[in-house]
Design a protein around this motif. Structure first.
Motif, PDB file in Angstrom:
ATOM      1  N   GLN A 120       0.826  -1.196   0.000  1.00  0.00           N
ATOM      2  CA  GLN A 120       0.000   0.000   0.000  1.00  0.00           C
ATOM      3  C   GLN A 120       0.869   1.258   0.000  1.00  0.00           C
ATOM      4  OE1 GLN A 120      -3.297   2.228  -0.169  1.00  0.00           O
ATOM      5  NE2 GLN A 120      -3.532   0.006   0.048  1.00  0.00           N
ATOM      6  N   HIS A 121       1.849   1.302   0.873  1.00  0.00           N
ATOM      7  CA  HIS A 121       2.712   2.481   0.963  1.00  0.00           C
ATOM      8  C   HIS A 121       3.521   2.673  -0.319  1.00  0.00           C
ATOM      9  CE1 HIS A 121       1.556   2.184   5.142  1.00  0.00           C
ATOM     10  NE2 HIS A 121       2.189   3.304   5.421  1.00  0.00           N
ATOM     11  N   ASP A 122       4.023   1.582  -0.868  1.00  0.00           N
ATOM     12  CA  ASP A 122       4.813   1.677  -2.093  1.00  0.00           C
ATOM     13  C   ASP A 122       3.952   2.167  -3.253  1.00  0.00           C
ATOM     14  OD1 ASP A 122       7.496   0.926  -3.395  1.00  0.00           O
ATOM     15  OD2 ASP A 122       6.052  -0.112  -4.681  1.00  0.00           O
ATOM     16  N   ALA A 123       2.702   1.683  -3.327  1.00  0.00           N
ATOM     17  CA  ALA A 123       1.810   2.078  -4.416  1.00  0.00           C
ATOM     18  C   ALA A 123       1.444   3.556  -4.327  1.00  0.00           C
ATOM     19  CB  ALA A 123       0.547   1.220  -4.392  1.00  0.00           C
ATOM     20  N   ALA A 136      10.241  14.696  -1.954  1.00  0.00           N
ATOM     21  CA  ALA A 136       9.820  15.416  -0.749  1.00  0.00           C
ATOM     22  C   ALA A 136       8.325  15.745  -0.795  1.00  0.00           C
ATOM     23  CB  ALA A 136      10.629  16.692  -0.583  1.00  0.00           C
ATOM     24  N   LEU A 137       7.833  16.235  -1.957  1.00  0.00           N
ATOM     25  CA  LEU A 137       6.425  16.606  -2.051  1.00  0.00           C
ATOM     26  C   LEU A 137       5.527  15.370  -1.992  1.00  0.00           C
ATOM     27  CD1 LEU A 137       4.451  18.906  -2.285  1.00  0.00           C
ATOM     28  CD2 LEU A 137       4.647  18.785  -4.787  1.00  0.00           C
ATOM     29  N   ALA A 138       5.999  14.256  -2.520  1.00  0.00           N
ATOM     30  CA  ALA A 138       5.234  13.006  -2.406  1.00  0.00           C
ATOM     31  C   ALA A 138       5.079  12.623  -0.937  1.00  0.00           C
ATOM     32  CB  ALA A 138       5.928  11.885  -3.179  1.00  0.00           C
ATOM     33  N   GLY A 139       6.154  12.804  -0.181  1.00  0.00           N
ATOM     34  CA  GLY A 139       6.080  12.521   1.248  1.00  0.00           C
ATOM     35  C   GLY A 139       5.109  13.450   1.961  1.00  0.00           C
ATOM     36  N   HIS A 140       5.145  14.728   1.600  1.00  0.00           N
ATOM     37  CA  HIS A 140       4.225  15.691   2.212  1.00  0.00           C
ATOM     38  C   HIS A 140       2.772  15.331   1.869  1.00  0.00           C
ATOM     39  CE1 HIS A 140       7.771  17.796   3.188  1.00  0.00           C
ATOM     40  NE2 HIS A 140       7.869  18.571   2.123  1.00  0.00           N
ATOM     41  N   ALA A 141       2.540  14.989   0.605  1.00  0.00           N
ATOM     42  CA  ALA A 141       1.181  14.653   0.164  1.00  0.00           C
ATOM     43  C   ALA A 141       0.676  13.398   0.866  1.00  0.00           C
ATOM     44  CB  ALA A 141       1.166  14.455  -1.352  1.00  0.00           C
ATOM     45  N   PHE A 142       1.505  12.375   0.933  1.00  0.00           N
ATOM     46  CA  PHE A 142       1.147  11.123   1.595  1.00  0.00           C
ATOM     47  C   PHE A 142       0.768  11.393   3.046  1.00  0.00           C
ATOM     48  CE2 PHE A 142       2.748   6.423   1.845  1.00  0.00           C
ATOM     49  CZ  PHE A 142       1.504   6.026   2.305  1.00  0.00           C
ATOM     50  N   SER A 143       1.597  12.153   3.732  1.00  0.00           N
ATOM     51  CA  SER A 143       1.349  12.466   5.140  1.00  0.00           C
ATOM     52  C   SER A 143       0.066  13.267   5.309  1.00  0.00           C
ATOM     53  CB  SER A 143       2.529  13.244   5.720  1.00  0.00           C
ATOM     54  OG  SER A 143       2.283  13.607   7.057  1.00  0.00           O
ATOM     55  N   ALA A 144      -0.147  14.263   4.460  1.00  0.00           N
ATOM     56  CA  ALA A 144      -1.329  15.116   4.584  1.00  0.00           C
ATOM     57  C   ALA A 144      -2.608  14.319   4.349  1.00  0.00           C
ATOM     58  CB  ALA A 144      -1.242  16.277   3.594  1.00  0.00           C
ATOM     59  N   ILE A 145      -2.617  13.502   3.316  1.00  0.00           N
ATOM     60  CA  ILE A 145      -3.825  12.737   2.996  1.00  0.00           C
ATOM     61  C   ILE A 145      -4.141  11.735   4.093  1.00  0.00           C
ATOM     62  CG2 ILE A 145      -4.833  11.050   1.405  1.00  0.00           C
ATOM     63  CD1 ILE A 145      -3.232  12.484  -0.839  1.00  0.00           C
ATOM     64  N   ASP A 146      -3.136  10.978   4.530  1.00  0.00           N
ATOM     65  CA  ASP A 146      -3.414   9.962   5.544  1.00  0.00           C
ATOM     66  C   ASP A 146      -3.721  10.582   6.898  1.00  0.00           C
ATOM     67  OD1 ASP A 146      -3.150   8.007   3.679  1.00  0.00           O
ATOM     68  OD2 ASP A 146      -1.650   6.843   4.760  1.00  0.00           O
ATOM     69  N   SER A 147      -3.100  11.711   7.224  1.00  0.00           N
ATOM     70  CA  SER A 147      -3.445  12.391   8.467  1.00  0.00           C
ATOM     71  C   SER A 147      -4.903  12.823   8.444  1.00  0.00           C
ATOM     72  CB  SER A 147      -2.538  13.611   8.679  1.00  0.00           C
ATOM     73  OG  SER A 147      -1.198  13.223   8.884  1.00  0.00           O
ATOM     74  N   TYR A 148      -5.347  13.286   7.289  1.00  0.00           N
ATOM     75  CA  TYR A 148      -6.751  13.687   7.152  1.00  0.00           C
ATOM     76  C   TYR A 148      -7.679  12.481   7.288  1.00  0.00           C
ATOM     77  CZ  TYR A 148     -11.106  15.344   5.106  1.00  0.00           C
ATOM     78  OH  TYR A 148     -12.430  15.633   4.898  1.00  0.00           O
ATOM     79  N   VAL A 149      -7.346  11.394   6.604  1.00  0.00           N
ATOM     80  CA  VAL A 149      -8.190  10.193   6.663  1.00  0.00           C
ATOM     81  C   VAL A 149      -8.274   9.656   8.087  1.00  0.00           C
ATOM     82  CG1 VAL A 149      -8.418   7.793   5.919  1.00  0.00           C
ATOM     83  CG2 VAL A 149      -7.757   9.541   4.263  1.00  0.00           C
ATOM     84  N   TYR A 150      -7.116   9.472   8.717  1.00  0.00           N
ATOM     85  CA  TYR A 150      -7.094   8.911  10.069  1.00  0.00           C
ATOM     86  C   TYR A 150      -7.754   9.859  11.070  1.00  0.00           C
ATOM     87  CZ  TYR A 150      -3.597   5.627   8.195  1.00  0.00           C
ATOM     88  OH  TYR A 150      -2.943   4.672   7.466  1.00  0.00           O
ATOM     89  N   GLY A 151      -7.494  11.152  10.904  1.00  0.00           N
ATOM     90  CA  GLY A 151      -8.081  12.123  11.823  1.00  0.00           C
ATOM     91  C   GLY A 151      -9.593  12.183  11.700  1.00  0.00           C
ATOM     92  N   PHE A 152     -10.095  12.143  10.465  1.00  0.00           N
ATOM     93  CA  PHE A 152     -11.544  12.165  10.277  1.00  0.00           C
ATOM     94  C   PHE A 152     -12.170  10.906  10.854  1.00  0.00           C
ATOM     95  CE2 PHE A 152     -15.644  11.997   8.313  1.00  0.00           C
ATOM     96  CZ  PHE A 152     -16.012  13.317   8.125  1.00  0.00           C
TER      97      PHE A 152
END
Length: 225
Positions: A120-123, A136-152
């Motif tokens: 999942q993480h690799d994909a 770097a931006l891929a890492g930022h995007a991954f973190s932002a999206i999953d933080s939003y999903v988990y937080g919601f």
């Protein structure tokens, strides 16, 4: 000699790690991981608890496998359009967490991730990198999206209502507890939005997700420029 009945020992499939995990996940769905014990799991499988240790080393190993089962349920981001792929994945992740609420807060906590977790993480990273996101931006995007999903998912799990009717009833009780002019903006929001027919807090998820993806697209475009 007659064949063994469906409920007999002879008809039981052999114990395996996959079968142990398949039994553990619904037990956690029903009672949380706190109430999940090797004894209860053994009872659900019709075996002695000690038999489980041939397939899972301990409860931490069991949790590793259970989290991997949840990750396996999340749609992998595929296709040429990164935004559509990541949106589908986020919606799928939220759905998986709604089915397995015990997993909220544990998804990124495992130090021995399984193959579905790693895939999942690799994909996700592959989808973003293929769309032109820098490392770097891929890492930022991954973190932002999953933080939003988990937080919601975490916030949704803690809400004291499940249906629009319960939402309205609770809002009416809360409004009755203070004068209208004490919290005018809260009163306006509650009466003009929350208490309107068809209001569903869950609908906020995809609206917020689209705002986040729009922002990431702008960041991607600015980077490319």
């Amino acid at each position: 000699m007659s064949p063994p009945s469906p409920g007999s020992h002879g008809a039981r499939p052999p114990l395996s790690r996959e079968r142990v995990l398949a039994a553990a996940v619904p037990l956690a769905d029903a009672g949380g991981v706190e109430g999940l014990s090797m004894r209860r799991l053994g009872e659900a499988l019709g075996v002695e608890a000690m038999s489980l240790y041939h397939h899972v080393a301990n409860k931490d190993d069991l949790l590793d496998g259970m989290i991997d089962v949840v990750f396996a349920e999340i749609e992998l981001p595929t296709g040429d359009d990164w935004r559509t792929a990541m949106r589908r994945r986020a919606v799928s992740a939220r759905a998986a967490l709604s089915r397995h609420r015990w997993a909220i807060g544990l998804m990124e906590s495992r130090t021995s991730p399984g193959p579905a977790t790693l895939r999942q993480h690799d994909a996700v990273l592959g989808c973003l990198r293929g769309a032109g996101f820098s490392v770097a931006l891929a890492g930022h995007a991954f973190s932002a999206i999953d933080s939003y999903v988990y937080g919601f998912a975490l916030q949704e799990r803690g809400l004291p209502f499940d249906t629009p009717e319960q939402t309205t009833e609770l809002a009416q009780v809360m409004l009755a507890a203070f004068p209208v002019d004490t919290y005018p903006h809260l009163f306006e929001f509650t009466t003009s939005h929350v208490m309107q027919p068809g209001y569903d807090y869950g609908a906020e998820f995809e609206l917020g997700l689209d705002l986040l993806l729009d922002a990431l697209e702008r960041a991607r475009s600015a980077q490319a420029g």
